[in-house]
Design an enzyme around this catalytic site. Structure first.
Site, short mmCIF file in Angstrom:
data_model
loop_
_atom_site.label_atom_id
_atom_site.label_comp_id
_atom_site.label_asym_id
_atom_site.label_seq_id
_atom_site.Cartn_x
_atom_site.Cartn_y
_atom_site.Cartn_z
N GLU A 277 53.84 108.17 48.79
CA GLU A 277 52.72 107.28 48.21
C GLU A 277 52.07 106.41 49.43
OE1 GLU A 277 53.75 103.54 46.60
OE2 GLU A 277 51.95 103.40 45.48
N ASP B 77 47.85 105.50 45.63
CA ASP B 77 47.69 104.82 44.48
C ASP B 77 46.20 104.29 44.33
OD1 ASP B 77 48.10 102.31 42.74
OD2 ASP B 77 50.39 102.43 43.30
N ASP C 118 47.22 107.74 40.76
CA ASP C 118 47.94 107.34 39.80
C ASP C 118 46.95 106.80 38.66
OD1 ASP C 118 47.70 105.13 41.15
OD2 ASP C 118 49.77 104.49 40.75
N HIS C 119 45.89 106.26 38.97
CA HIS C 119 44.84 105.86 38.19
C HIS C 119 43.48 105.48 39.03
CE1 HIS C 119 45.86 101.90 40.07
NE2 HIS C 119 47.16 102.28 39.80
N SER D 182 50.65 101.30 37.44
CA SER D 182 51.04 102.51 38.32
C SER D 182 52.71 102.42 37.85
CB SER D 182 51.38 101.67 39.71
OG SER D 182 50.16 101.61 40.19
N HIS E 51 42.20 97.95 37.45
CA HIS E 51 42.38 99.28 37.04
C HIS E 51 41.13 99.84 36.22
CE1 HIS E 51 47.01 99.50 38.37
NE2 HIS E 51 45.88 98.87 39.36
MG MG Z 1 52.04 102.10 43.97
ZN ZN Z 2 47.16 98.56 41.00
#
Ligand code: MG
Ligand code: ZN
Length: 454
Positions: A328, A59, A375-376, A111, A416
Site C-alpha cells: 500500500e 489509498d 480503494d476509493h 479504507s 472521500h
Molecule cells: Mg490506507
Molecule cells: Zn482516507
C-alpha cells in the site's frame, strides 16, 4: 480423346484456380500494422494458475490523483509504468450502510470497509476490519487463506501497519481505530481483556504473516493487558511468536535472518515523499513541490517492495506455491485529505516506483499476477481556473499551470468520493479484471489465481 480433353480442361482449371488462390493470398495478405495491438493484447490474456500475486493499492489513488501526478511530473503526454499496464478496468467501491441500520449500499466507502471487500470477498460497514456487518463475524482474508494453502504472505505499507489498509489482511475488529492495547476503550469487545482477538497491533503479532512492514512502531511499544503476553509490549509478543524486528533502512538492507520479519520504520505513518502548500480559499499562488522529504533511515516504498519480494521469493524457492504480497502507498489519500497536492502526488509517484519493482519481478517470473488499484475516490479535481472552495496551483515540469480544486468538505479534512477507481493488471487471470467490476471480484480473481481452497 474425349476423356483426355476433359482431363486437360480439369488440369487447366485446377491450375487456374490454384494460381488464383495463390495470387489472392499474395495480394490480400495484410501487412503487419505496428499501430494494431490486437495480437499483443491476445498474448496478454493468460488463464490458469498464478505462482505469486502482488496487489498494489494506492489509498485514495483515483484517476484525478494519477492524472494530477502525471501532469505535474511527466507531463500530460507522459506515462507512468502503471499506465502501460493495458489490461485495465474500474472498480466500484461502495460499503454497506450499517451505521443507518440498513443493508443497502452506502455510496462512499472508507479504507476499512473498502479493504475488507477485496481482502475477504464480502462487503461490510464503514470502519470494520474484515468483520461482517451486523454480526461482527471474523471473515477470513486472502493473506490468511493463502497461508493455509501453503503460500508465503507479506503486507507492506507507508502507513502505520495498524492502518486500515494493511490491517484488512491480518486483523478482525469492529472499529479500525482499535490499533493498540492502549485503545481498549475503542476496542470494546475486541479487546483481549474482554475476550476478543485484541487490537490490530496484537493481531499482527499473533498473525501467520511472513512479513509485515511500514510505520506504526509506537503501537507496538504499548503493553498488552491480557492473555499469554500480558505485561509484555506488542513488540516482545511479536518476537516471542517468531518475528525478527528491524527499525530502519540499514537494518532492512543488512537483514540475513531466517525468521519472519516485522519492519517498523517510524513511530506513526512513514514520512511522505513530497511537501508543499495546501490548497487555500483565496490567494492561491503557483508553487513547485519540494521532493526528497523522506529521511534516509526510512526505506522508500520501492525499497520495501524489493526487499519483500526477495524475502518471500527466497522462502518459496523450490516449493510448489509462491507468495501473496499486498503493497500500500497511503500518501495519495493522506495528502488529499489535507488538500495538499504535493503530498498526494509524491505518493502516486512513490507507488509507481514500487510498481516498477513488481513489473521487473514479473518479467522474470511470468506466473505472477500483478494488480494495481485504489480503494476509493478522493477529493482533488483538476479544474480550469481557481474558483472551487479551496484551490492549489502548481507549475508543472512541462511549464503549464495545474489547478486543483478541493470542495468535498467545508470543515476540516476533505472527504472521500464515491466514483469507481482504476484497476490495472498483468499475468494469469488479469483479463478477469477488465471492464467495470466490484471490489469483491478482486478477492475472487486472486483466490482463483492462487487455487485457494477454503
Ligand atoms: Mg490506507
Ligand atoms: Zn482516507
Amino acid at each position: 480423346m474425349k476423356f483426355g480433353k476433359r482431363l486437360m480442361i480439369a488440369v487447366v482449371l485446377m491450375l487456374a484456380v490454384g494460381g488464383t488462390a495463390v495470387g489472392i493470398a499474395k495480394v490480400k495478405k495484410p501487412k503487419a500494422d505496428p499501430e494494431d495491438r490486437s495480437n499483443w493484447v491476445r498474448k496478454q490474456i493468460v488463464g490458469g494458475p498464478a505462482r505469486n500475486v502482488i496487489l498494489f493499492v494506492g489509498d485514495g489513488m483515483d484517476e484525478s490523483a494519477i492524472t494530477a501526478a502525471r501532469n505535474y511530473w511527466l507531463g500530460a503526454n507522459g506515462r507512468f509504468a502503471m499506465d502501460r499496464m493495458k489490461m485495465s478496468g474500474s472498480i466500484t467501491t461502495y460499503a454497506v450502510n450499517e451505521l443507518m441500520d440498513s443493508k443497502a449500499p452506502f455510496y462512499v466507502t472508507d479504507s476499512a470497509a473498502s479493504g475488507t471487500a477485496w481482502a475477504t470477498g464480502r462487503k461490510t460497514g464503514l470502519f470494520r476490519i474484515s468483520t461482517a456487518p451486523f454480526t461482527g463475524e471474523a471473515m477470513p482474508t486472502i493473506a490468511e487463506l493463502a497461508h493455509k494453502n501453503g503460500y508465503r504472505t507479506g503486507d507492506v505499507t507507508t502507513d502505520s501497519v495498524t492502518g486500515a489498509t494493511p490491517a484488512v489482511q491480518m486483523a478482525h475488529v469492529r472499529l479500525r481505530n482499535c490499533e493498540s492495547p492502549a485503545d481498549e476503550g475503542v476496542c470494546g469487545d475486541d479487546a483481549k481483556i474482554n475476550g476478543g482477538l485484541g487490537s490490530i497491533a496484537e493481531q499482527a503479532a499473533d498473525s501467520d504473516l511472513d512479513l509485515i512492514m511500514g510505520g506504526g512502531r509506537s503501537d507496538f511499544e504499548k503493553t498488552i493487558t491480557a492473555g499469554p503476553d500480558q505485561g509484555k509490549t506488542v513488540l516482545d509478543s511479536a518476537r516471542r511468536q517468531g518475528f525478527d524486528v528491524v527499525t530502519d533502512a540499514a537494518g532492512l538492507a543488512s537483514y540475513q535472518g531466517r525468521k519472519r520479519l516485522l519492519g517498523l520504520f517510524n513511530g506513526g505513518g512513514m514520512t511522505h515523499e513530497w511537501s508543499g502548500q495546501p490548497a487555500v480559499e483565496t490567494g492561491a499562488a503557483s508553487q513547485r513541490c519540494e521532493t526528497g522529504q523522506r529521511p534516509a533511515e526510512q526505506p522508500s516504498l520501492a525499497t520495501m517492495t524489493r526487499s519483500s519480494i526477495r524475502f518471500l521469493n527466497q522462502r518459496s524457492k523450490g516449493k510448489k506455491k509462491g507468495f501473496f504480497l499486498q503493497v500500500e502507498g497511503a500518501d495519495p489519500d493522506k495528502g488529499a485529505h489535507r488538500a495538499d497536492p504535493c503530498w498526494m502526488m509524491g505518493g502516486v509517484v512513490a507507488l509507481n516506483e514500487a510498481v516498477k519493482v513488481g513489473l521487473e519481478f514479473a518479467r522474470k517470473s511470468p506466473r505472477t499476477l500483478l494488480i494495481v488499484t485504489a480503494d476509493h475516490g478522493q477529493s482533488s479535481q483538476i479544474i480550469p481556473f481557481t474558483g472551487a472552495d479551496k484551490t492549489a496551483i502548481l507549475t508543472t515540469n512541462e511549464g503549464s499551470q495545474l489547478v486543483l480544486g478541493y470542495a468535498t468538505s467545508r470543515s476540516g479534512d476533505q472527504e472521500h468520493a464515491g466514483i469507481p477507481v482504476p484497476i490495472k493488471a498483468m499475468g494469469p487471470q488479469a483479463a478477469n479484471l477488465m471492464g467495470l467490476n466490484n471490489q469483491t471480484d478482486i478477492f475472487k480473481v486472486i483466490t482463483r489465481a492462487l487455487g485457494i481452497r477454503r
